[in-house]
Design a protein around this motif. Structure first.
Motif, mmCIF file in Angstrom:
data_model
loop_
_atom_site.group_PDB
_atom_site.id
_atom_site.type_symbol
_atom_site.label_atom_id
_atom_site.label_comp_id
_atom_site.label_asym_id
_atom_site.label_seq_id
_atom_site.Cartn_x
_atom_site.Cartn_y
_atom_site.Cartn_z
ATOM 1 N N THR A 1 43.160 -50.033 37.210
ATOM 2 C CA THR A 1 43.199 -48.965 36.197
ATOM 3 C C THR A 1 42.033 -49.223 35.412
ATOM 4 N N SER B 1 52.678 -52.696 43.339
ATOM 5 C CA SER B 1 51.285 -52.032 43.148
ATOM 6 C C SER B 1 50.851 -51.221 44.618
ATOM 7 N N TYR C 1 43.233 -54.654 34.501
ATOM 8 C CA TYR C 1 43.580 -54.775 35.702
ATOM 9 C C TYR C 1 42.593 -53.852 36.581
ATOM 10 N N GLY D 1 52.441 -53.782 32.236
ATOM 11 C CA GLY D 1 50.818 -53.478 32.181
ATOM 12 C C GLY D 1 50.778 -51.891 32.609
ATOM 13 N N ALA D 2 49.518 -51.251 32.154
ATOM 14 C CA ALA D 2 49.447 -49.931 32.707
ATOM 15 C C ALA D 2 47.988 -49.342 32.475
ATOM 16 N N GLN E 1 52.016 -47.700 45.419
ATOM 17 C CA GLN E 1 51.025 -46.618 44.703
ATOM 18 C C GLN E 1 50.126 -46.072 45.854
ATOM 19 N N ALA F 1 49.189 -45.156 35.806
ATOM 20 C CA ALA F 1 50.211 -46.210 36.767
ATOM 21 C C ALA F 1 50.837 -46.917 35.564
ATOM 22 N N PHE F 2 51.878 -47.643 35.889
ATOM 23 C CA PHE F 2 52.441 -48.939 34.976
ATOM 24 C C PHE F 2 53.433 -49.676 35.862
ATOM 25 N N GLY F 3 53.261 -50.964 35.694
ATOM 26 C CA GLY F 3 54.363 -51.841 36.346
ATOM 27 C C GLY F 3 54.730 -53.059 35.383
ATOM 28 N N HIS G 1 52.972 -57.734 43.792
ATOM 29 C CA HIS G 1 53.238 -56.908 42.944
ATOM 30 C C HIS G 1 53.780 -55.623 43.828
ATOM 31 N N ARG H 1 55.262 -64.540 44.233
ATOM 32 C CA ARG H 1 53.823 -65.413 44.078
ATOM 33 C C ARG H 1 54.129 -66.955 44.517
ATOM 34 N N GLN I 1 59.819 -56.311 40.067
ATOM 35 C CA GLN I 1 59.138 -55.269 39.467
ATOM 36 C C GLN I 1 59.528 -53.845 39.658
ATOM 37 N N GLU J 1 57.499 -50.404 39.719
ATOM 38 C CA GLU J 1 56.013 -49.622 39.419
ATOM 39 C C GLU J 1 56.269 -48.234 39.214
#
Ligand code: DAH
Length: 371
Positions: A285, A204, A282, A316-317, A207, A339-341, A202, A228, A242, A244
């Motif tokens: 978060t 993420s 997640y 997702g966030a 971040q 955060a969001f992705g 991802h 993946r 993605q 982010e």
């Protein structure tokens, strides 16, 4: 000389010149005839130079005889010139192998592929709220992809991400660099002496990199490719994209997140689009949410595309977990963040009504031909 002999000589000059014009095989030859007869030292001028010896009343008569001769010669020269120029052009084109009678090739205008197009649109919308793009690598350490995001090595949350691990090249340089990084981050080393490397599952980890690289206020996006170890089907690719988003500042709240995501959904899917938060999970978060929009196919009445719920999850966030803030070198007592992705592929599929994620990377030329 009298008028009659002028007439004879003019007639003779006319006949001879017209023959020479007709015989001229090139523009050079034609130019030679032209200046030889009509030029400043040409024959016609030379001939007419003799009229001074005539009487005042004969001179205009000779002039009147000479004019049509001049005109006939000029006309013949012009006509022959046009022909020779055409022949010269034809010869040149023939030599160049050019067939000017063929229709031109149509100009092929392409268009941006829907994935980068969608990524740009996402970046543009968040850009209006001050978010800037930072890059983050596709080959990532286990530490940044998982551990720093509050996903320990043996934690069951790892099962959410089917991971492709990378074996670093075994040369001494690489190993030394990896050892150093492993020591710096105090993470477990793989058997070959380096930190575990993987293809990021991802965006993420971007971040953590952003937090370590800068100070609040932070408003960043990290778009890019993820991987993946996935059972590929119409909605899962082993390679996907993605975007982010991360915001860290004093007093950042869930309400800010909601307002921002609403604005995004409205810009991307229409001002009348309904939105909702659902509880989600997640590790990085707390609290975590899934952000849904009203189904873009049935507009909420329920259809197979939204599994009859009327809603579609687009990202997702959540509020950045204090542990994650700390791992990014940020004091969670002072700063909060959200955060969001989101899956760029998913957004593009909804936007362009594409039903199979595999189509994006299948080299289908139609994706580049939309205008
Ligand atoms: N990284 C998550 C995934 O790939 C998506 C995500 C969820 C990103 C929540 C976030 C977030 O930043 O807050 O499934």
């Amino acid at each position: 000389m009298d008028v009659a002999s002028f007439e004879t000589r003019l007639h003779e000059l006319r006949k001879r010149t017209l023959a020479a014009v007709a015989a001229a095989a090139s523009l050079e030859e034609l130019d030679a005839v032209d200046s030889g007869v009509l030029g400043r030292k040409g024959e016609l001028r030379d001939l007419l130079g003799g009229i001074g010896a005539l009487s005042a009343e004969d001179r205009p008569r000779v002039g009147a005889l000479a004019n049509p001769v001049r005109e006939a010669i000029e006309a013949a020269l012009a006509e022959r010139r046009t022909i020779l120029e055409g022949e010269a052009l034809e010869a040149r084109l023939l030599a160049e192998g050019e067939d000017v009678t063929l229709p031109g090739r149509p100009l092929w205008r392409g268009s941006r592929h829907p994935l980068p197009e969608t990524e740009r649109e996402i970046v543009r919308i968040f850009g209006q709220f001050g978010f800037v793009v930072v890059e983050s690598p596709e080959v990532e350490s286990d530490e940044l992809n998982f551990q720093a995001l509050n996903i320990p090595a043996d934690h069951p949350a790892r099962d959410l991400w089917d991971t492709i691990y990378v074996r670093p090249p075994g040369d001494g340089m690489a190993s030394a660099a990896h050892d150093e990084e492993a020591a710096a981050h105090d993470v477990g080393s793989a058997a070959d002496g380096g930190p575990r490397l993987l293809l990021r599952t991802h965006t993420s980890p971007g971040q953590i990199r952003a937090m370590r690289d800068s100070q609040p206020p932070i408003r960043i996006l990290t778009p890019g490719r993820c991987y993946r170890y996935e059972a590929v089907d119409a909605s899962h690719g082993f390679e996907f994209f993605q975007v982010e988003g991360l915001m860290v500042d004093e007093g950042t709240s869930m309400a800010d997140l909601r307002g921002l995501l609403d604005a995004f959904a409205h810009a991307m899917f229409g001002a009348a689009r309904r939105t909702r938060f659902r509880p989600g999970y997640y590790p990085f978060t707390e609290p975590s949410v899934a952000f849904d929009i009203g189904c873009v196919v049935c507009e909420g009445s329920g259809c197979p595309a939204c599994k009859r719920t009327g809603w579609m999850t687009i990202l997702g966030a959540g509020m950045v977990h204090p542990i994650v803030l700390r791992n990014g070198g940020i004091d969670p007592e002072r700063y909060q963040g959200f955060a969001f992705g989101m899956g760029t592929d998913r957004i593009a599929m909804l936007r362009y009504a594409i039903t199979d994620i595999r189509a994006f990377l299948a080299n289908d030329m139609r994706f580049l031909e939309r205008l």
